[in-house]
Design a protein around this motif. Sequence first.
Motif, PDB file in Angstrom:
ATOM      1  N   SER A 166       8.974   2.720 -13.983  1.00 39.03           N
ATOM      2  CA  SER A 166      10.330   3.032 -13.533  1.00 39.03           C
ATOM      3  C   SER A 166      11.325   2.271 -14.402  1.00 39.03           C
ATOM      4  O   SER A 166      11.033   1.176 -14.904  1.00 39.03           O
ATOM      5  N   GLU A 167      12.511   2.847 -14.577  1.00 33.27           N
ATOM      6  CA  GLU A 167      13.556   2.192 -15.364  1.00 33.27           C
ATOM      7  C   GLU A 167      14.243   1.066 -14.598  1.00 33.27           C
ATOM      8  O   GLU A 167      15.092   0.360 -15.159  1.00 33.27           O
ATOM      9  N   GLN A 168      13.886   0.868 -13.334  1.00 30.92           N
ATOM     10  CA  GLN A 168      14.488  -0.219 -12.564  1.00 30.92           C
ATOM     11  C   GLN A 168      14.266  -1.561 -13.257  1.00 30.92           C
ATOM     12  O   GLN A 168      13.166  -1.848 -13.724  1.00 30.92           O
ATOM     13  N   ILE A 169      15.315  -2.359 -13.294  1.00 31.84           N
ATOM     14  CA  ILE A 169      15.203  -3.722 -13.829  1.00 31.84           C
ATOM     15  C   ILE A 169      14.927  -4.617 -12.632  1.00 31.84           C
ATOM     16  O   ILE A 169      15.840  -5.223 -12.062  1.00 31.84           O
ATOM     17  N   ASN A 170      13.648  -4.673 -12.245  1.00 34.85           N
ATOM     18  CA  ASN A 170      13.341  -5.343 -10.987  1.00 34.85           C
ATOM     19  C   ASN A 170      11.879  -5.772 -10.940  1.00 34.85           C
ATOM     20  O   ASN A 170      11.049  -5.314 -11.722  1.00 34.85           O
ATOM     21  N   ALA A 171      11.599  -6.666 -10.003  1.00 33.56           N
ATOM     22  CA  ALA A 171      10.237  -7.098  -9.687  1.00 33.56           C
ATOM     23  C   ALA A 171      10.283  -7.631  -8.273  1.00 33.56           C
ATOM     24  O   ALA A 171      11.361  -7.875  -7.717  1.00 33.56           O
ATOM     25  N   ALA A 219       0.836  -1.203   0.000  1.00 36.83           N
ATOM     26  CA  ALA A 219       0.000   0.000   0.000  1.00 36.83           C
ATOM     27  C   ALA A 219       0.870   1.252   0.000  1.00 36.83           C
ATOM     28  O   ALA A 219       0.584   2.232  -0.713  1.00 36.83           O
ATOM     29  N   GLY A 220       1.950   1.223   0.768  1.00 30.31           N
ATOM     30  CA  GLY A 220       2.862   2.358   0.805  1.00 30.31           C
ATOM     31  C   GLY A 220       3.546   2.586  -0.526  1.00 30.31           C
ATOM     32  O   GLY A 220       3.674   3.730  -0.985  1.00 30.31           O
ATOM     33  N   MET A 221       3.975   1.509  -1.168  1.00 32.91           N
ATOM     34  CA  MET A 221       4.652   1.631  -2.455  1.00 32.91           C
ATOM     35  C   MET A 221       3.728   2.222  -3.512  1.00 32.91           C
ATOM     36  O   MET A 221       4.151   2.997  -4.373  1.00 32.91           O
ATOM     37  N   LYS A 222       2.462   1.860  -3.473  1.00 32.68           N
ATOM     38  CA  LYS A 222       1.510   2.357  -4.470  1.00 32.68           C
ATOM     39  C   LYS A 222       1.270   3.858  -4.336  1.00 32.68           C
ATOM     40  O   LYS A 222       0.894   4.511  -5.313  1.00 32.68           O
ATOM     41  N   THR A 223       1.492   4.399  -3.146  1.00 34.39           N
ATOM     42  CA  THR A 223       1.323   5.839  -2.963  1.00 34.39           C
ATOM     43  C   THR A 223       2.613   6.597  -3.235  1.00 34.39           C
ATOM     44  O   THR A 223       2.581   7.785  -3.570  1.00 34.39           O
ATOM     45  N   GLU A 224       3.755   5.919  -3.101  1.00 37.53           N
ATOM     46  CA  GLU A 224       5.045   6.583  -3.223  1.00 37.53           C
ATOM     47  C   GLU A 224       5.654   6.475  -4.616  1.00 37.53           C
ATOM     48  O   GLU A 224       6.506   7.290  -4.983  1.00 37.53           O
ATOM     49  N   GLN A 225       5.262   5.478  -5.388  1.00 41.62           N
ATOM     50  CA  GLN A 225       5.875   5.260  -6.700  1.00 41.62           C
ATOM     51  C   GLN A 225       4.845   5.406  -7.819  1.00 41.62           C
ATOM     52  O   GLN A 225       3.655   5.123  -7.623  1.00 41.62           O
ATOM     53  N   LYS A 226       5.327   5.835  -8.970  1.00 38.94           N
ATOM     54  CA  LYS A 226       4.441   6.042 -10.113  1.00 38.94           C
ATOM     55  C   LYS A 226       3.987   4.700 -10.682  1.00 38.94           C
ATOM     56  O   LYS A 226       4.794   3.794 -10.911  1.00 38.94           O
ATOM     57  N   ILE A 227       2.684   4.582 -10.907  1.00 35.45           N
ATOM     58  CA  ILE A 227       2.110   3.355 -11.461  1.00 35.45           C
ATOM     59  C   ILE A 227       1.915   3.529 -12.967  1.00 35.45           C
ATOM     60  O   ILE A 227       1.436   4.571 -13.425  1.00 35.45           O
ATOM     61  N   SER A 228       2.276   2.515 -13.721  1.00 32.30           N
ATOM     62  CA  SER A 228       2.156   2.579 -15.177  1.00 32.30           C
ATOM     63  C   SER A 228       0.696   2.636 -15.611  1.00 32.30           C
ATOM     64  O   SER A 228      -0.155   1.928 -15.065  1.00 32.30           O
ATOM     65  N   ALA A 251       7.668  -9.861  -5.082  1.00 30.08           N
ATOM     66  CA  ALA A 251       6.402 -10.423  -4.604  1.00 30.08           C
ATOM     67  C   ALA A 251       6.434 -10.359  -3.090  1.00 30.08           C
ATOM     68  O   ALA A 251       7.494 -10.494  -2.471  1.00 30.08           O
ATOM     69  N   LEU A 252       5.265 -10.133  -2.490  1.00 32.73           N
ATOM     70  CA  LEU A 252       5.167  -9.981  -1.048  1.00 32.73           C
ATOM     71  C   LEU A 252       4.136 -10.940  -0.474  1.00 32.73           C
ATOM     72  O   LEU A 252       3.175 -11.303  -1.165  1.00 32.73           O
ATOM     73  N   PRO A 253       4.312 -11.360   0.775  1.00 30.81           N
ATOM     74  CA  PRO A 253       3.276 -12.161   1.431  1.00 30.81           C
ATOM     75  C   PRO A 253       1.942 -11.418   1.402  1.00 30.81           C
ATOM     76  O   PRO A 253       1.908 -10.189   1.455  1.00 30.81           O
ATOM     77  N   GLY A 254       0.865 -12.166   1.311  1.00 29.07           N
ATOM     78  CA  GLY A 254      -0.446 -11.545   1.196  1.00 29.07           C
ATOM     79  C   GLY A 254      -0.905 -11.401  -0.240  1.00 29.07           C
ATOM     80  O   GLY A 254      -1.916 -10.744  -0.514  1.00 29.07           O
ATOM     81  N   GLY A 255      -0.163 -12.010  -1.184  1.00 27.55           N
ATOM     82  CA  GLY A 255      -0.594 -12.027  -2.577  1.00 27.55           C
ATOM     83  C   GLY A 255      -0.369 -10.737  -3.338  1.00 27.55           C
ATOM     84  O   GLY A 255      -1.269 -10.260  -4.039  1.00 27.55           O
ATOM     85  N   LYS A 256       0.842 -10.156  -3.229  1.00 29.31           N
ATOM     86  CA  LYS A 256       1.163  -8.904  -3.905  1.00 29.31           C
ATOM     87  C   LYS A 256       2.348  -9.095  -4.844  1.00 29.31           C
ATOM     88  O   LYS A 256       3.354  -9.696  -4.461  1.00 29.31           O
ATOM     89  N   ILE A 257       2.227  -8.569  -6.065  1.00 33.19           N
ATOM     90  CA  ILE A 257       3.321  -8.646  -7.038  1.00 33.19           C
ATOM     91  C   ILE A 257       3.525  -7.268  -7.649  1.00 33.19           C
ATOM     92  O   ILE A 257       2.568  -6.607  -8.062  1.00 33.19           O
ATOM     93  N   GLY A 258       4.779  -6.837  -7.718  1.00 31.08           N
ATOM     94  CA  GLY A 258       5.128  -5.586  -8.371  1.00 31.08           C
ATOM     95  C   GLY A 258       6.157  -5.842  -9.462  1.00 31.08           C
ATOM     96  O   GLY A 258       7.105  -6.603  -9.256  1.00 31.08           O
ATOM     97  N   VAL A 259       5.957  -5.234 -10.625  1.00 32.51           N
ATOM     98  CA  VAL A 259       6.889  -5.378 -11.743  1.00 32.51           C
ATOM     99  C   VAL A 259       7.206  -3.983 -12.268  1.00 32.51           C
ATOM    100  O   VAL A 259       6.301  -3.151 -12.421  1.00 32.51           O
ATOM    101  N   TYR A 260       8.472  -3.714 -12.538  1.00 30.29           N
ATOM    102  CA  TYR A 260       8.894  -2.418 -13.051  1.00 30.29           C
ATOM    103  C   TYR A 260       9.017  -2.464 -14.570  1.00 30.29           C
ATOM    104  O   TYR A 260       9.416  -3.485 -15.144  1.00 30.29           O
ATOM    105  N   THR A 261       8.679  -1.352 -15.203  1.00 30.61           N
ATOM    106  CA  THR A 261       8.693  -1.315 -16.673  1.00 30.61           C
ATOM    107  C   THR A 261      10.099  -1.549 -17.231  1.00 30.61           C
ATOM    108  O   THR A 261      10.249  -2.046 -18.345  1.00 30.61           O
ATOM    109  N   GLY A 262      11.135  -1.201 -16.456  1.00 31.01           N
ATOM    110  CA  GLY A 262      12.498  -1.461 -16.923  1.00 31.01           C
ATOM    111  C   GLY A 262      12.756  -2.939 -17.135  1.00 31.01           C
ATOM    112  O   GLY A 262      13.494  -3.329 -18.055  1.00 31.01           O
ATOM    113  N   LEU A 263      12.145  -3.782 -16.312  1.00 33.13           N
ATOM    114  CA  LEU A 263      12.299  -5.222 -16.470  1.00 33.13           C
ATOM    115  C   LEU A 263      11.560  -5.708 -17.709  1.00 33.13           C
ATOM    116  O   LEU A 263      12.061  -6.584 -18.437  1.00 33.13           O
TER     117      LEU A 263
END
Length: 266
Positions: A92-97, A47-56, A99-111
């Motif tokens: 984000s240009e980060q080459i990264n992704a 939830a914190g990441m979704k408010t702090e980082q730009k979503i595609s 996954a978090l407990p609780g069924g959460k997955i984040g993928v960066y456009t750089g990846l």
Amino acid sequence: MRCTQYLCLILIFTTCLSSCAKSPLGRNQLKLYSSSQLAGMGEQAFAGMKTEQKISSQTVSNQYVKCIADAITQHVPKSVFAGVWELVVFDSEQINAFALPGGKIGVYTGLIELTENQHQLAAVIGHEVGHVIAEHGNERMSSSALIGVGMEVTNQLLKANEIASSNMIMAGLGLGVQVGVQLPFGRTHESEADLIGLDLMAKAGFDPQQSINLWQNMAKASGDNRQPELLSTHPLPATRIENLANNMPKALKGYRLATNKPNCKI
């Protein structure tokens, strides 16, 4: 207190860290937190990441990643997470992704830009979900908590016995724990996640051989800016590729048996 006793303390920490539970690959684990605690932490962090980082806002790439993630998560044991996984693509240009407990997955456009096809992106998502399946986050937090307690006990013993240069000894112990316990744990977690992810992507119908191509690309992208493996929490790409290749026959068998072969397009 003699120096050998300090070494004994480190050995005690290491022994304690290798007990209590088993990873999916049969390795002993220490897990001090419940699954519900970990899920709550994961949800809060996401939830914190979704408010702090730009979503595609790119619909096509979002659908592409969702297609891959949905195929992967269908093969996650319900005991790990029984709900609907939430996916967010971060711009984000980060080459990264991750996954978090609780069924959460984040993928960066750089990846997404680095990976050449759905199979390579599936290898990364499978790897990150593998960390969740093996509860590596629980293990890392548990080991850090135990090390913190042990280091404080050692510090108090040194002060109580008026040992000269206690600060220097504590600094040495800290380095010893980092190199002797924390960094190897990091490399072990990465290797386990590689193999769990390899199995996941194969069962989901993605070509596991592309995982090797992925890490070859990762090695090129990282260049020569690598620490020695002894001082790195991640195995060298060459080590990862060797481990994946050694486990490829089993993965290919799972791939051949997969009843669904996704066709995710960007």
